[in-house]
Write an enzyme that holds these catalytic residues in place. Sequence first.
Site, PDB file in Angstrom:
ATOM      1  N   CYS A  63     -20.979 -64.289 -14.101  1.00 50.73           N
ATOM      2  CA  CYS A  63     -20.576 -63.967 -12.727  1.00 50.73           C
ATOM      3  C   CYS A  63     -21.417 -64.749 -11.729  1.00 50.73           C
ATOM      4  CB  CYS A  63     -20.694 -62.474 -12.467  1.00 50.73           C
ATOM      5  SG  CYS A  63     -19.591 -61.482 -13.483  1.00 50.73           S
ATOM      6  N   THR A  64     -22.708 -64.843 -11.974  1.00 50.21           N
ATOM      7  CA  THR A  64     -23.587 -65.590 -11.077  1.00 50.21           C
ATOM      8  C   THR A  64     -23.184 -67.055 -11.057  1.00 50.21           C
ATOM      9  OG1 THR A  64     -25.402 -64.034 -11.436  1.00 50.21           O
ATOM     10  CG2 THR A  64     -25.992 -66.233 -10.627  1.00 50.21           C
TER      11      THR A  64
END
EC number: 1.11.1.24
Length: 161
Positions: free
Chosen positions: A54-55
Amino acid sequence: MASSPQLGRTVPDFTLAGGALDGDTFERRDYTLSAARGRAVVLAFYPGDNTAVCTKQLCSYSSGMETFEGLDAEVWGISPQDVDSHESFARAHSLRMPLLADTGREIARTYGVAAPGIGVRRAVFLIDAEGVLRWKHVALLGATFQSLDTLAGHLSGIQSA
């Protein structure tokens, strides 16, 4: 799992609390999808703040904001974490798009991306300026994400259609 919105149809409207970094300030407000009409919107559903994939995904989109803006598109990240978590995530990684809090996963269910165990499937919905779904990708496992180039290519297709 609920069915996902269909291509060529108007997507369900929603309002979620969220926020976005503006310089050093994290501006909190409600985001309503129908209020964004007139511009394309990229809805990027992701499982969680401060997780590896996600990052990487949101940093990629954030660093490509000029590309999205050049295509007259907004990018909204949506996950089940609350706005406080989103603020911490945005500050830690200098994320420049709004992050919306779908804490009860109602919108994830409406868009057919709620998933047992992980909460939300990684998914992207490209919505045109009239609120019509033009492209979507819903990941089964979510270990990868749709690249900036892929999204820009589809957005360019929307613009020229």
